[in-house]
Design a protein around this motif. Structure first.
Motif, PDB file in Angstrom:
ATOM      1  N   LYS A  21      18.446  46.096 -31.204  1.00  0.00           N
ATOM      2  CA  LYS A  21      19.407  44.956 -30.129  1.00  0.00           C
ATOM      3  C   LYS A  21      17.569  44.119 -29.306  1.00  0.00           C
ATOM      4  N   CYS A  22      17.778  43.557 -28.600  1.00  0.00           N
ATOM      5  CA  CYS A  22      16.679  42.856 -27.775  1.00  0.00           C
ATOM      6  C   CYS A  22      16.817  43.616 -26.830  1.00  0.00           C
ATOM      7  N   GLU A  23      15.228  43.568 -26.300  1.00  0.00           N
ATOM      8  CA  GLU A  23      14.965  43.945 -24.979  1.00  0.00           C
ATOM      9  C   GLU A  23      15.593  43.317 -23.815  1.00  0.00           C
ATOM     10  N   HIS A  24      15.386  42.176 -24.414  1.00  0.00           N
ATOM     11  CA  HIS A  24      16.111  41.419 -22.667  1.00  0.00           C
ATOM     12  C   HIS A  24      17.430  41.132 -22.580  1.00  0.00           C
ATOM     13  N   CYS A  25      18.166  40.506 -24.049  1.00  0.00           N
ATOM     14  CA  CYS A  25      19.267  40.181 -23.279  1.00  0.00           C
ATOM     15  C   CYS A  25      20.436  40.868 -24.367  1.00  0.00           C
ATOM     16  N   GLY A  26      20.053  42.505 -24.957  1.00  0.00           N
ATOM     17  CA  GLY A  26      21.000  43.138 -25.589  1.00  0.00           C
ATOM     18  C   GLY A  26      21.443  42.271 -26.550  1.00  0.00           C
TER      19      GLY A  26
ATOM     20  N   ARG B  26       9.383  35.699 -30.451  1.00  0.00           N
ATOM     21  CA  ARG B  26      10.992  35.164 -29.561  1.00  0.00           C
ATOM     22  C   ARG B  26      11.714  35.443 -29.408  1.00  0.00           C
ATOM     23  N   CYS B  27      12.660  36.025 -28.624  1.00  0.00           N
ATOM     24  CA  CYS B  27      14.182  36.345 -28.898  1.00  0.00           C
ATOM     25  C   CYS B  27      14.664  35.036 -29.821  1.00  0.00           C
ATOM     26  N   ARG B  28      15.458  35.068 -30.446  1.00  0.00           N
ATOM     27  CA  ARG B  28      15.898  33.978 -31.422  1.00  0.00           C
ATOM     28  C   ARG B  28      17.260  33.177 -29.876  1.00  0.00           C
ATOM     29  N   SER B  29      17.616  34.106 -29.321  1.00  0.00           N
ATOM     30  CA  SER B  29      18.652  33.913 -28.677  1.00  0.00           C
ATOM     31  C   SER B  29      18.587  33.708 -27.434  1.00  0.00           C
ATOM     32  N   CYS B  30      17.591  34.522 -26.642  1.00  0.00           N
ATOM     33  CA  CYS B  30      17.007  34.294 -24.839  1.00  0.00           C
ATOM     34  C   CYS B  30      15.785  33.832 -24.707  1.00  0.00           C
ATOM     35  N   HIS B  31      15.143  33.681 -25.997  1.00  0.00           N
ATOM     36  CA  HIS B  31      13.836  32.899 -26.083  1.00  0.00           C
ATOM     37  C   HIS B  31      12.524  33.569 -25.224  1.00  0.00           C
TER      38      HIS B  31
HETATM   39 ZN   LIG Z   1      16.817  38.460 -26.333  1.00  0.00          ZN
END
Ligand SMILES: [Zn+2]
Length: 266
Positions: free
Chosen positions: A42-47, A67-72
């Motif tokens: 999972k993304c560490e920021h947005c989960g 960068r994360c695809r969903s929360c950048h």
């Molecule tokens: Zn994210």
């Protein structure tokens, strides 16, 4: 033919990057006491769960520009760098085989297992530096590789076993004495477990050089850290990096060091 050879090296090197990516997950989840079998990343920021195509070693990081695809938010660069180094190490191994005279006389099977041992050792150091822990999973994997090496090199398993018993006894003693008299752990249990594969790798009497050097190197570093104020007295230091560095020195120069030391005494 050369094309196929290079393609094979590319595939093997990319497999090392996948292995590095997996080891990073093992280390991260061991530190958080989670299971590393199953469960998607999972993304560490947005989960948000990361899809497989955004989770390919090296490639995805570059495609997503880190960068994360969903929360950048920025993805940790450490993993990318360790995957890249793993990939490059595969190429170094290949060119080393072609050009290093010292390696050419050795059977390829042995060289590959030695390489895998060094590869796992690098991640053990990496884990201890990041989280002050030595993951059991990596120690077990390393033990399997060192047992295979024992067979491949046709080394005497009795002397290797003697080295295991000796080093574990020494470390268990230090562990117990420190806990009784200093009321804290001078060494982690992870360091004790790590002595099993290191003893199998070095056998007797090189394991003596390993233990001796590790404490000297660790001692010197601790003193420098104290004097320069980077650590306070009694603060923990990761010990696995010193054990591994000392093991590598012992593996390559141990016999020379023993001869030198004995010449000094006699
Ligand atoms: Zn994210």
């Amino acid at each position: 033919m050369l094309f196929f050879e290079l393609a094979l090296v590319f595939i093997c090197s990319y497999f090392l990057a996948i292995l590095a990516s997996f080891f990073n997950v093992v280390i991260f989840r061991t530190a958080r006491e989670e299971s590393f079998v199953g469960g998607r990343s999972k993304c560490e920021h947005c989960g948000k769960q990361i899809s497989w195509r955004d989770n390919l070693p090296i490639y995805s990081f570059i495609m997503l520009a880190g960068r994360c695809r969903s929360c950048h938010s920025q993805i940790s660069r450490r993993h990318f760098i360790s995957e890249l180094l793993a990939f490059v190490s595969g190429w170094f191994f290949y060119f080393g085989l072609l050009h290093a005279q010292a390696l050419q006389g050795l059977p390829i099977g042995q060289l590959i297992v030695y390489f895998l041992c060094f590869f796992v050792l690098a991640f053990i150091v990496w884990a201890d530096l990041q989280y002050f822990l030595v993951p059991d999973f990596l120690v077990i994997l390393l033990t399997i590789f060192t047992v295979i090496l024992l067979f491949l090199t046709e080394s005497a398993w009795q002397t290797a076993l003697l080295a295991v018993i000796f080093s574990c006894a020494v470390f268990a003693m230090i562990y117990l004495v420190a806990r009784k008299f200093l009321a804290k752990e001078a060494l982690g249990l992870g360091d004790l477990k790590l002595m099993v594969p290191l003893s199998l790798l070095l056998s007797w009497p090189l394991i003596l050089v390993n233990i001796f050097l590790a404490f000297i190197l660790g001692g010197i570093f601790a003193m420098i850290a104290l004097v320069t104020g980077r650590k306070k007295f009694g603060q923990a230091l990761p010990f696995a990096p010193f054990l591994v560095l000392a093991a590598l020195i012992s593996l390559f120069y141990g016999k020379f060091l023993i001869d030198w030391y004995l010449g000094f005494l006699l």
